[in-house]
Scaffold this motif. Sequence first.
Motif, short mmCIF file in Angstrom:
data_model
loop_
_atom_site.label_atom_id
_atom_site.label_comp_id
_atom_site.label_asym_id
_atom_site.label_seq_id
_atom_site.Cartn_x
_atom_site.Cartn_y
_atom_site.Cartn_z
N ALA A 27 40.60 41.95 42.34
CA ALA A 27 40.24 42.43 43.54
C ALA A 27 38.99 43.06 43.82
O ALA A 27 38.16 43.20 44.39
N ASP A 28 38.62 43.69 42.61
CA ASP A 28 37.38 44.73 42.36
C ASP A 28 36.15 43.57 42.25
O ASP A 28 34.98 44.20 42.17
N GLY A 29 36.44 42.43 42.03
CA GLY A 29 35.29 41.44 41.85
C GLY A 29 34.48 41.32 40.73
O GLY A 29 33.65 40.56 40.37
N ARG A 30 34.78 42.26 39.69
CA ARG A 30 33.98 42.51 38.33
C ARG A 30 34.11 40.90 37.65
O ARG A 30 33.19 40.81 36.72
N SER A 31 35.29 40.29 37.68
CA SER A 31 35.50 39.22 36.85
C SER A 31 35.07 38.07 37.54
O SER A 31 35.00 36.60 37.02
N THR A 32 34.50 38.00 38.68
CA THR A 32 34.03 36.85 39.52
C THR A 32 32.40 36.97 39.40
O THR A 32 32.05 37.96 39.87
N ALA A 33 32.02 35.79 39.17
CA ALA A 33 30.28 35.66 39.18
C ALA A 33 29.90 35.31 40.32
O ALA A 33 28.97 35.73 40.99
N LEU A 34 30.75 34.41 41.12
CA LEU A 34 30.18 33.93 42.35
C LEU A 34 31.28 33.65 43.43
O LEU A 34 32.58 33.08 42.71
N VAL A 35 31.13 33.86 44.73
CA VAL A 35 32.30 33.43 45.51
C VAL A 35 31.73 32.47 46.65
O VAL A 35 30.79 32.70 47.00
N TYR A 57 31.50 31.63 30.21
CA TYR A 57 32.13 32.40 29.19
C TYR A 57 31.32 32.46 27.92
O TYR A 57 30.71 31.46 27.33
N THR A 58 31.98 33.44 27.26
CA THR A 58 31.10 33.54 25.82
C THR A 58 32.12 33.15 24.76
O THR A 58 31.94 33.13 23.56
N ALA A 59 33.47 33.24 25.20
CA ALA A 59 34.38 32.78 24.13
C ALA A 59 35.62 32.11 25.06
O ALA A 59 35.73 32.55 25.93
N ALA A 60 36.18 31.15 24.12
CA ALA A 60 37.23 30.23 24.86
C ALA A 60 38.48 31.24 25.50
O ALA A 60 38.93 31.03 26.31
N ARG A 61 38.76 32.31 24.70
CA ARG A 61 39.85 33.18 25.08
C ARG A 61 39.83 33.68 26.43
O ARG A 61 40.76 34.17 27.32
N ILE A 107 37.63 23.88 25.28
CA ILE A 107 36.64 25.04 25.77
C ILE A 107 35.65 25.30 24.78
O ILE A 107 34.46 25.52 25.34
N ALA A 108 36.24 25.71 23.81
CA ALA A 108 35.23 26.55 22.69
C ALA A 108 34.05 25.34 22.37
O ALA A 108 32.97 25.95 22.22
N ASP A 109 34.42 23.99 22.25
CA ASP A 109 33.29 22.99 21.97
C ASP A 109 32.23 23.16 22.94
O ASP A 109 30.94 22.68 22.65
N ARG A 110 32.60 23.40 24.25
CA ARG A 110 31.55 23.10 25.15
C ARG A 110 30.83 24.75 25.71
O ARG A 110 29.81 24.55 26.31
N ILE A 111 31.38 25.67 25.08
CA ILE A 111 30.80 26.89 25.55
C ILE A 111 29.25 27.03 25.00
O ILE A 111 28.51 27.65 25.89
N PRO A 112 28.90 26.58 23.92
CA PRO A 112 27.37 26.43 23.64
C PRO A 112 26.50 26.06 24.62
O PRO A 112 25.31 26.57 25.06
N GLU A 113 26.95 25.18 25.65
CA GLU A 113 26.15 24.54 26.59
C GLU A 113 26.57 25.15 27.91
O GLU A 113 26.13 24.72 29.24
N GLY A 114 27.62 25.93 28.03
CA GLY A 114 27.94 26.52 29.26
C GLY A 114 29.05 26.31 30.02
O GLY A 114 29.24 24.93 30.19
N VAL A 115 30.12 27.24 30.33
CA VAL A 115 31.42 26.58 30.96
C VAL A 115 31.72 27.74 32.03
O VAL A 115 31.77 28.96 31.45
N ALA A 135 28.33 25.78 38.52
CA ALA A 135 27.82 25.66 37.41
C ALA A 135 26.51 25.61 37.11
O ALA A 135 25.85 26.32 36.38
N ARG A 136 25.83 24.98 38.17
CA ARG A 136 24.41 24.81 38.05
C ARG A 136 23.69 26.51 38.38
O ARG A 136 22.93 26.97 37.85
N LEU A 137 24.33 27.10 39.43
CA LEU A 137 23.76 28.34 39.67
C LEU A 137 24.02 29.10 38.85
O LEU A 137 22.96 30.23 38.52
N LEU A 138 25.08 28.98 37.75
CA LEU A 138 25.17 30.16 36.68
C LEU A 138 24.57 29.31 35.51
O LEU A 138 24.68 30.39 34.40
N GLY A 139 23.79 28.48 35.47
CA GLY A 139 23.11 28.00 34.12
C GLY A 139 24.24 27.49 33.26
O GLY A 139 24.06 27.59 32.08
#
Length: 257
Positions: free
Chosen positions: A68-76, A96-100, A121-129, A159-163
């Motif tokens: 609810a505080d919005g801190r875990s949300t990048a975009l709505v 994400y920076t880590a699969a967890r 998930i971990a395999d894709r993180i270098p290109e952005g998830v 995804a595009r807006l967040l790189g």
Amino acid sequence: MTVDLIAVVPTNSLGRGVFRYYDAQSECAFFVAEPSVQPTLWHGYLDGALEVYRRFGVEHALEYEAVADGRSTALVFAALDASGEMVAGVRMQGPYTAARQAHALVEWAGHPGAEQLRRMIADRIPEGVIEAKGAWVARSAPHRGELSAAISRTVLHGARLLGARYGFATVASFTVRRHQSCGAVPAEGIPAVPYPDERYQTVPLWWDTRSYTAFAEESQRSLVQAEQDVLGIPPPRPPDAPYGTGRGAEDRRGHGL
């Protein structure tokens, strides 16, 4: 839920961290912002999500208190109809920076496929998830099918807006075909799980911003491109190699197949 459009997103705020585009299919305007930039829009999204999820008795899946505080949300993303009624929304987490960090791992914990999903998930993180969560469409919306498709397309926009290259979501199995029409591909080898309860079979989906056009229906490809043009998103970089060859190509293996 009726809101004052100007109160939610003042005209002079557009271009200051707030994006807007119109979907003629659902006849709704979509507004996109960080929760801290437009808290009224954010709380409208939360109220709508809580109402819809509560109707189906799965409000615990929203984890309302935690988000609810919005801190875990990048975009709505929030859709408003011509009368100012907020009729749909979804939020994006990441990149994400880590699969967890992926909520999907909570959903698969203790179930077959959990480790395979973590590796995907971990395999894709270098290109952005990024991960789409808390999607909802109001029962009263007159164009629910079109609006649901528009919500699916937001995963590519987010995804595009967040790189990030990849969008990810877990969805009820009966909605998979709708998402596939928008370029999503189910992750092969990951068994469905009963989430948020035994009434649902939930499956993981991937959207690749570079190669979704190979899987999406033509009508949805056109809508994605038109909406991204309005959002000022440049055309995606093509895959690094021809379809189906090489590690750099986003072939079926790259989509988790």
